[in-house]
Scaffold this active site. Structure first.
Site, PDB file in Angstrom:
ATOM      1  CE1 TYR A  11       9.333  16.411  -9.614  1.00  0.00           C
ATOM      2  CE2 TYR A  11       9.150  17.345 -11.800  1.00  0.00           C
ATOM      3  CZ  TYR A  11       9.046  16.263 -10.944  1.00  0.00           C
ATOM      4  OH  TYR A  11       8.670  15.048 -11.427  1.00  0.00           O
TER       5      TYR A  11
ATOM      6  CD  GLU B 118      12.314  14.353  -7.374  1.00  0.00           C
ATOM      7  OE1 GLU B 118      13.548  14.473  -7.423  1.00  0.00           O
ATOM      8  OE2 GLU B 118      11.680  13.614  -8.150  1.00  0.00           O
TER       9      GLU B 118
ATOM     10  CG  ASP C 282      -5.345   2.879   7.313  1.00  0.00           C
ATOM     11  OD1 ASP C 282      -5.794   4.043   7.311  1.00  0.00           O
ATOM     12  OD2 ASP C 282      -5.322   2.154   6.292  1.00  0.00           O
TER      13      ASP C 282
ATOM     14  CB  THR D   6      -7.561   9.265   3.392  1.00  0.00           C
ATOM     15  OG1 THR D   6      -8.702   9.277   4.254  1.00  0.00           O
ATOM     16  CG2 THR D   6      -7.334   7.849   2.879  1.00  0.00           C
TER      17      THR D   6
ATOM     18  CE  LYS E  79     -11.122   6.849   2.450  1.00  0.00           C
ATOM     19  NZ  LYS E  79     -10.608   5.487   2.697  1.00  0.00           N
TER      20      LYS E  79
ATOM     21  NE  ARG F  47     -10.244  11.719  -4.405  1.00  0.00           N
ATOM     22  CZ  ARG F  47     -11.067  10.903  -3.728  1.00  0.00           C
ATOM     23  NH1 ARG F  47     -10.634   9.733  -3.291  1.00  0.00           N
ATOM     24  NH2 ARG F  47     -12.315  11.239  -3.497  1.00  0.00           N
TER      25      ARG F  47
HETATM   26  C1  LIG Z   1      -9.711   4.728   2.083  1.00  0.00           C
HETATM   27  C2  LIG Z   1      -8.727   3.910   2.803  1.00  0.00           C
HETATM   28  C3  LIG Z   1      -7.371   3.877   2.437  1.00  0.00           C
HETATM   29  C4  LIG Z   1      -6.832   4.358   1.128  1.00  0.00           C
HETATM   30  O1  LIG Z   1      -7.083   5.522   0.662  1.00  0.00           O
HETATM   31  P1  LIG Z   1      -6.739   5.968  -0.845  1.00  0.00           P
HETATM   32  O2  LIG Z   1      -6.528   7.424  -0.646  1.00  0.00           O
HETATM   33  O3  LIG Z   1      -7.915   5.599  -1.645  1.00  0.00           O
HETATM   34  O4  LIG Z   1      -5.495   5.272  -1.256  1.00  0.00           O
HETATM   35  C5  LIG Z   1      -6.467   3.221   3.260  1.00  0.00           C
HETATM   36  N1  LIG Z   1      -6.877   2.595   4.343  1.00  0.00           N
HETATM   37  C6  LIG Z   1      -8.166   2.565   4.718  1.00  0.00           C
HETATM   38  C7  LIG Z   1      -8.534   1.853   5.973  1.00  0.00           C
HETATM   39  C8  LIG Z   1      -9.130   3.215   3.943  1.00  0.00           C
HETATM   40  O5  LIG Z   1     -10.415   3.151   4.314  1.00  0.00           O
END
Ligand SMILES: *Cc1c(COP(=O)(O)O)cnc(C)c1O
Length: 427
Positions: free
Chosen positions: A48, A50, A193, A219, A222, A228
């Site tokens: 833990y 936090e 994002d 993220t 990807k 993840r």
């Molecule tokens: C994949 C994605 C997310 C979210 O990712 P998670 O890890 O699945 O919550 C946020 N914004 C965009 C533009 C994405 O393509």
């Protein structure tokens, strides 16, 4: 406590077999390295922690402090950034934290429409962002490009406090500079994002949002090819622009608002085993080999998109600048749902996806989204994507010929044996 769970172990290996034998074209997926994958399964999960390095609510955090600090340091280096938070459990959490730090319930945000390639967390009515905030959405123009005139019109009319650029199914690069000039006109905060193209951005193959956007979320799983998870980055910290002051009357730095929004705002204890894995992935992305990988991802996507066009398919916006493309299937009289179900029979994994102004409903769609990041990690080059394009178009042509579909599946399974995945693990 010495029971070996054969049932779950067998399922984990069954999934490895599925990943090994097929062609993975889901644009949001990738194959993380063996060290990234295995570091997630460590005893760091027992701890833990936090709080943040040096400011924890639990004892015994000396080691995880070193791990998290290393992840932050590498991530800042990767982006040339001053601030990073590596705790968000996912991309959606990172966006939620940014929204919580800037918006009050009812405030307005402006983001890309989900039906035009945006993400649920950018204001979809089924997501928290759409339930708590007033949402205005921009879309694509008739060429399939982000309509910057519409962005500006909507911004001036609705005065959103937060503008979000970034998408989940958009194959073109972003003009962050113009977004910033629009945000500045109405004194809005600009968030990029970059969940999808992050890996291509840090390896300098796409426009860099850092000089133009106040805040960046992403993220890590990807194109960045990590575990993840999510991250928040700022090129430069700045005094928050929503008037939040500390007890002494000083304006609180944005970095503090973001950190508090992640914890304790929306999350509890950080996943230090995942953060260790993030640190490893950031280290890999700092290596020159990652730039070679990113270049190949883009070359493969350009090649795949071009060869699908040659086969008579339309690509939304006419092509791709990044790792993905949206294929309009209407000329072949097959829906996105049918194509997804057909291709999976031959172990080609894709996802159905709405195209702009799609005549089909969201659970059917007229398109599929294809990405090249995962197969490039497996070692695919243009010649291999020529095969992929041929398999896809033949399968669509002979969609009712079950024995043909089966023969393609066997051919693919054999082909994939030349591209080992985690050879360290026996099947
Ligand atoms: C994949 C994605 C997310 C979210 O990712 P998670 O890890 O699945 O919550 C946020 N914004 C965009 C533009 C994405 O393509």
């Amino acid at each position: 406590m010495n029971i070996i769970d054969q049932q779950v172990k067998a399922l984990i290996h069954k999934e490895l077999d599925r990943q090994r034998r097929g062609i993975e074209l889901i644009a949001s997926e990738n194959f993380a390295s063996y060290q990234v994958v295995t570091s997630m399964g460590s005893w760091l999960t027992n701890k833990y922690a936090e709080g943040y390095p040096g400011k924890r609510y639990y004892g015994g955090c000396e080691v995880v402090d070193e791990i998290e600090s290393l992840a932050i340091e590498r991530l800042c280096k990767l982006f040339g950034a001053d601030f990073a938070n590596v705790q968000p459990h996912s991309g959606a959490q990172a966006n939620m934290a940014v929204q919580l730090s800037i918006l009050k319930p009812g405030d307005t945000l402006l983001g890309l429409d989900l039906a035009h390639g945006g993400h649920l967390s950018h204001g979809s009515p089924v997501n928290m962002s759409g339930k708590y905030y007033t949402v205005v959405s921009y879309g694509l123009d008739s060429e399939g490009r982000v309509d910057l005139n519409q962005v500006r019109e909507l911004a001036l009319k609705h005065k959103p406090k937060l503008i979000i650029c970034g998408a989940s199914a958009y194959s073109r690069d972003w003009d962050y500079q113009t977004f910033r000039s629009i945000a500045d006109e109405i004194d809005a905060t600009l968030l990029a994002d970059i969940a999808h193209p992050a890996g291509l951005i840090v390896s300098k193959q796409l426009n860099n949002p850092i000089p133009h956007c106040h805040i960046i979320t992403s993220t890590t799983h990807k194109t960045l090819r990590g575990p993840r998870g999510g991250i928040i980055v700022m090129g430069k910290d700045f005094p928050n622009r929503i008037g939040k002051k500390d007890k002494k009357g000083n304006t609180i730095p944005m970095s503090n608002l973001l950190n508090s929004a992640v914890f304790p705002g929306i999350q509890g204890g950080p996943l230090e085993h995942i953060i260790a894995s993030k640190a490893i992935a950031f280290g890999e992305a700092l290596d020159p080999s990652f730039t070679i990988y990113s270049k190949q991802v883009i070359q493969n996507a350009a090649f795949l998109s071009q060869s699908l066009v040659t086969q008579g398919l339309r690509i939304v916006s006419g092509g791709t600048d990044n790792h993905l493309m949206l294929v309009d299937l209407q000329s072949k009289n097959i829906t996105g749902k049918e194509a997804e179900n057909l291709l999976i029979k031959a172990d080609i994994t894709t996802n159905k996806n709405m195209i702009p102004n799609d005549p089909q409903p969201a659970n059917t769609t007229s398109g599929i989204r294809l990405g090249t990041a995962a197969m490039t990690s497996r070692g695919f080059k243009e010649t291999d994507f020529a095969k992929v394009s041929e398999w896809i178009t033949r399968l669509i042509e002979r969609r009712n010929d079950e024995s043909f579909i089966h023969s393609v599946k066997l051919e693919i399974n054999e082909y994939m044996r030349k591209f080992p995945l985690y050879p360290e693990v026996e099947s």
